[in-house]
Design a protein around this motif. Structure first.
Motif, PDB file in Angstrom:
ATOM      1  N   GLY A 296     -10.691  11.630  22.448  1.00  0.00           N
ATOM      2  CA  GLY A 296     -10.069  13.059  22.366  1.00  0.00           C
ATOM      3  C   GLY A 296      -9.886  12.992  20.699  1.00  0.00           C
ATOM      4  N   TRP A 297     -10.508  12.380  19.384  1.00  0.00           N
ATOM      5  CA  TRP A 297     -10.666  12.484  18.012  1.00  0.00           C
ATOM      6  C   TRP A 297     -11.776  13.261  18.189  1.00  0.00           C
ATOM      7  CZ3 TRP A 297      -8.550   9.076  13.293  1.00  0.00           C
ATOM      8  CH2 TRP A 297      -7.927   7.959  14.121  1.00  0.00           C
ATOM      9  N   THR A 298     -10.602  14.622  16.819  1.00  0.00           N
ATOM     10  CA  THR A 298     -11.573  15.478  16.449  1.00  0.00           C
ATOM     11  C   THR A 298     -12.009  15.596  15.155  1.00  0.00           C
ATOM     12  OG1 THR A 298      -9.746  17.118  16.100  1.00  0.00           O
ATOM     13  CG2 THR A 298     -10.876  16.937  18.101  1.00  0.00           C
ATOM     14  N   LYS A 299     -12.920  15.522  14.852  1.00  0.00           N
ATOM     15  CA  LYS A 299     -13.979  15.984  13.435  1.00  0.00           C
ATOM     16  C   LYS A 299     -13.973  17.330  13.344  1.00  0.00           C
ATOM     17  CE  LYS A 299     -17.535  14.062  11.982  1.00  0.00           C
ATOM     18  NZ  LYS A 299     -19.050  13.271  12.010  1.00  0.00           N
ATOM     19  N   GLU A 300     -12.708  17.585  11.920  1.00  0.00           N
ATOM     20  CA  GLU A 300     -11.757  18.904  11.994  1.00  0.00           C
ATOM     21  C   GLU A 300     -12.739  19.167  10.792  1.00  0.00           C
ATOM     22  OE1 GLU A 300      -7.707  19.360  12.940  1.00  0.00           O
ATOM     23  OE2 GLU A 300      -8.301  18.467  14.090  1.00  0.00           O
ATOM     24  N   LEU A 301     -12.243  20.675   9.721  1.00  0.00           N
ATOM     25  CA  LEU A 301     -12.288  21.177   8.929  1.00  0.00           C
ATOM     26  C   LEU A 301     -11.451  21.799   8.333  1.00  0.00           C
ATOM     27  CD1 LEU A 301     -14.000  22.001   5.575  1.00  0.00           C
ATOM     28  CD2 LEU A 301     -14.211  23.961   6.774  1.00  0.00           C
ATOM     29  N   ASN A 302     -10.285  21.471   7.013  1.00  0.00           N
ATOM     30  CA  ASN A 302      -9.272  22.165   7.390  1.00  0.00           C
ATOM     31  C   ASN A 302      -9.465  21.925   5.227  1.00  0.00           C
ATOM     32  OD1 ASN A 302      -8.411  21.733  10.130  1.00  0.00           O
ATOM     33  ND2 ASN A 302      -7.703  19.674   9.973  1.00  0.00           N
ATOM     34  N   LEU A 303      -7.838  22.699   5.270  1.00  0.00           N
ATOM     35  CA  LEU A 303      -7.129  23.096   4.162  1.00  0.00           C
ATOM     36  C   LEU A 303      -6.113  22.502   3.896  1.00  0.00           C
ATOM     37  CD1 LEU A 303      -7.457  24.398   1.392  1.00  0.00           C
ATOM     38  CD2 LEU A 303      -6.410  26.330   2.060  1.00  0.00           C
ATOM     39  N   VAL A 304      -6.427  21.146   2.698  1.00  0.00           N
ATOM     40  CA  VAL A 304      -5.039  19.806   3.145  1.00  0.00           C
ATOM     41  C   VAL A 304      -4.901  19.911   1.666  1.00  0.00           C
ATOM     42  CG1 VAL A 304      -4.479  17.415   4.051  1.00  0.00           C
ATOM     43  CG2 VAL A 304      -6.578  18.616   5.207  1.00  0.00           C
ATOM     44  N   SER A 305      -3.544  19.293   1.839  1.00  0.00           N
ATOM     45  CA  SER A 305      -2.575  19.123   0.418  1.00  0.00           C
ATOM     46  C   SER A 305      -2.301  17.413   0.052  1.00  0.00           C
ATOM     47  CB  SER A 305      -1.718  19.765   0.136  1.00  0.00           C
ATOM     48  OG  SER A 305      -1.032  19.027  -0.797  1.00  0.00           O
ATOM     49  N   TRP A 306      -2.996  16.508  -0.244  1.00  0.00           N
ATOM     50  CA  TRP A 306      -2.842  14.888  -0.520  1.00  0.00           C
ATOM     51  C   TRP A 306      -1.822  15.175  -1.602  1.00  0.00           C
ATOM     52  CZ3 TRP A 306      -4.545  13.102   3.540  1.00  0.00           C
ATOM     53  CH2 TRP A 306      -6.217  13.321   4.411  1.00  0.00           C
ATOM     54  N   ASN A 307      -0.898  14.610  -1.124  1.00  0.00           N
ATOM     55  CA  ASN A 307      -0.101  14.330  -2.228  1.00  0.00           C
ATOM     56  C   ASN A 307       0.761  15.329  -2.800  1.00  0.00           C
ATOM     57  OD1 ASN A 307       0.865  10.788  -1.738  1.00  0.00           O
ATOM     58  ND2 ASN A 307      -1.938  10.857  -2.257  1.00  0.00           N
ATOM     59  N   GLU A 308       0.718  16.499  -2.112  1.00  0.00           N
ATOM     60  CA  GLU A 308       2.152  17.733  -2.884  1.00  0.00           C
ATOM     61  C   GLU A 308       1.015  17.910  -3.300  1.00  0.00           C
ATOM     62  OE1 GLU A 308       5.513  16.223  -4.002  1.00  0.00           O
ATOM     63  OE2 GLU A 308       6.093  15.721  -0.984  1.00  0.00           O
ATOM     64  N   ARG A 309      -0.809  18.209  -4.056  1.00  0.00           N
ATOM     65  CA  ARG A 309      -1.242  18.369  -4.608  1.00  0.00           C
ATOM     66  C   ARG A 309      -1.918  19.639  -4.141  1.00  0.00           C
ATOM     67  NH1 ARG A 309      -3.761  12.665  -6.365  1.00  0.00           N
ATOM     68  NH2 ARG A 309      -2.654  11.716  -7.404  1.00  0.00           N
TER      69      ARG A 309
ATOM     70  N   MET B 116       0.761  -1.158  -0.621  1.00  0.00           N
ATOM     71  CA  MET B 116       0.029   0.125  -0.174  1.00  0.00           C
ATOM     72  C   MET B 116       0.544   0.813   0.451  1.00  0.00           C
ATOM     73  SD  MET B 116      -3.029   0.757   2.670  1.00  0.00           S
ATOM     74  CE  MET B 116      -4.674   1.464   2.007  1.00  0.00           C
ATOM     75  N   ALA B 117       0.640   2.247  -0.946  1.00  0.00           N
ATOM     76  CA  ALA B 117       1.747   2.894  -0.870  1.00  0.00           C
ATOM     77  C   ALA B 117       0.976   4.469   0.339  1.00  0.00           C
ATOM     78  CB  ALA B 117       1.143   4.340  -2.142  1.00  0.00           C
ATOM     79  N   GLU B 118       2.495   5.293   0.648  1.00  0.00           N
ATOM     80  CA  GLU B 118       2.425   5.568   1.861  1.00  0.00           C
ATOM     81  C   GLU B 118       1.418   6.918   1.330  1.00  0.00           C
ATOM     82  OE1 GLU B 118       5.489   8.657   4.419  1.00  0.00           O
ATOM     83  OE2 GLU B 118       5.917   7.183   3.268  1.00  0.00           O
ATOM     84  N   VAL B 119       0.472   7.697   2.402  1.00  0.00           N
ATOM     85  CA  VAL B 119      -0.370   8.811   1.409  1.00  0.00           C
ATOM     86  C   VAL B 119       0.870   9.930   2.308  1.00  0.00           C
ATOM     87  CG1 VAL B 119      -2.333  10.169   1.847  1.00  0.00           C
ATOM     88  CG2 VAL B 119      -1.998   7.497   1.539  1.00  0.00           C
ATOM     89  N   LYS B 120       0.933  11.019   1.321  1.00  0.00           N
ATOM     90  CA  LYS B 120       1.531  12.016   2.266  1.00  0.00           C
ATOM     91  C   LYS B 120       0.456  13.224   2.215  1.00  0.00           C
ATOM     92  CE  LYS B 120       5.890  10.995   0.117  1.00  0.00           C
ATOM     93  NZ  LYS B 120       6.714  12.287  -1.086  1.00  0.00           N
ATOM     94  N   PHE B 121       0.279  13.602   3.314  1.00  0.00           N
ATOM     95  CA  PHE B 121      -0.772  14.985   3.669  1.00  0.00           C
ATOM     96  C   PHE B 121      -0.053  15.990   4.566  1.00  0.00           C
ATOM     97  CE2 PHE B 121      -0.901  12.468   7.326  1.00  0.00           C
ATOM     98  CZ  PHE B 121      -0.982  13.707   8.477  1.00  0.00           C
ATOM     99  N   GLU B 122      -0.498  17.923   4.441  1.00  0.00           N
ATOM    100  CA  GLU B 122      -0.098  18.493   4.841  1.00  0.00           C
ATOM    101  C   GLU B 122      -1.370  19.589   5.127  1.00  0.00           C
ATOM    102  OE1 GLU B 122       2.384  22.618   4.263  1.00  0.00           O
ATOM    103  OE2 GLU B 122       2.995  21.319   2.625  1.00  0.00           O
ATOM    104  N   ILE B 123      -1.120  19.790   5.911  1.00  0.00           N
ATOM    105  CA  ILE B 123      -2.647  20.634   7.285  1.00  0.00           C
ATOM    106  C   ILE B 123      -2.107  21.732   6.444  1.00  0.00           C
ATOM    107  CG2 ILE B 123      -4.348  21.544   8.752  1.00  0.00           C
ATOM    108  CD1 ILE B 123      -3.664  18.526   9.239  1.00  0.00           C
ATOM    109  N   ILE B 124      -2.494  22.014   5.691  1.00  0.00           N
ATOM    110  CA  ILE B 124      -2.434  23.635   5.305  1.00  0.00           C
ATOM    111  C   ILE B 124      -3.048  24.974   6.039  1.00  0.00           C
ATOM    112  CG2 ILE B 124      -2.089  25.735   3.303  1.00  0.00           C
ATOM    113  CD1 ILE B 124      -0.565  23.663   2.314  1.00  0.00           C
ATOM    114  N   GLU B 125      -4.529  24.969   6.357  1.00  0.00           N
ATOM    115  CA  GLU B 125      -4.748  25.803   7.640  1.00  0.00           C
ATOM    116  C   GLU B 125      -5.786  24.977   7.971  1.00  0.00           C
ATOM    117  OE1 GLU B 125      -8.116  29.513   6.714  1.00  0.00           O
ATOM    118  OE2 GLU B 125      -6.762  29.147   4.801  1.00  0.00           O
ATOM    119  N   LYS B 126      -5.778  24.988   9.352  1.00  0.00           N
ATOM    120  CA  LYS B 126      -6.828  24.555  10.485  1.00  0.00           C
ATOM    121  C   LYS B 126      -8.113  25.334  10.462  1.00  0.00           C
ATOM    122  CE  LYS B 126      -3.490  21.634  12.556  1.00  0.00           C
ATOM    123  NZ  LYS B 126      -3.267  21.212  13.938  1.00  0.00           N
ATOM    124  N   ILE B 127      -8.782  25.140   9.670  1.00  0.00           N
ATOM    125  CA  ILE B 127     -10.492  25.719   9.760  1.00  0.00           C
ATOM    126  C   ILE B 127     -11.044  25.842  11.353  1.00  0.00           C
ATOM    127  CG2 ILE B 127     -12.420  26.511   8.644  1.00  0.00           C
ATOM    128  CD1 ILE B 127     -10.122  25.908   6.151  1.00  0.00           C
TER     129      ILE B 127
END
Length: 73
Positions: free
Chosen positions: A21-34, A1-12
């Motif tokens: 302790g898990w949180t449901k969030e709305l964020n702006l996320v870049s997946w696999n450098e897209r 299974m390929a590794e998924v890369k992500f970066e949370i650009i903005e926590k909305i």
């Protein structure tokens, strides 16, 4: 299974928090450098693990906002 890369650009915002302790969030996320998309999903406290979620383009987020604004909540 390929590794998924992500970066949370903005926590909305946090929509809810589970007893574990898990949180449901709305964020702006870049997946696999897209280009970043609006993203709704649950995250563990360290933002290392995530549940399945939904990603929306800007156009889809605008349409969702219009639909929600039309509801009598």
């Amino acid at each position: 299974m390929a590794e998924v890369k992500f970066e949370i650009i903005e926590k909305i915002g946090e929509l809810s928090k589970s007893p574990k302790g898990w949180t449901k969030e709305l964020n702006l996320v870049s997946w696999n450098e897209r280009q970043a998309k609006y993203d709704i999903r649950e995250w563990d406290p360290d933002h290392e693990k995530m549940a399945k979620g939904i990603t929306l383009s800007r156009e889809e987020a605008v349409k969702l906002k219009e639909l929600l604004n039309g509801l009598d909540l």
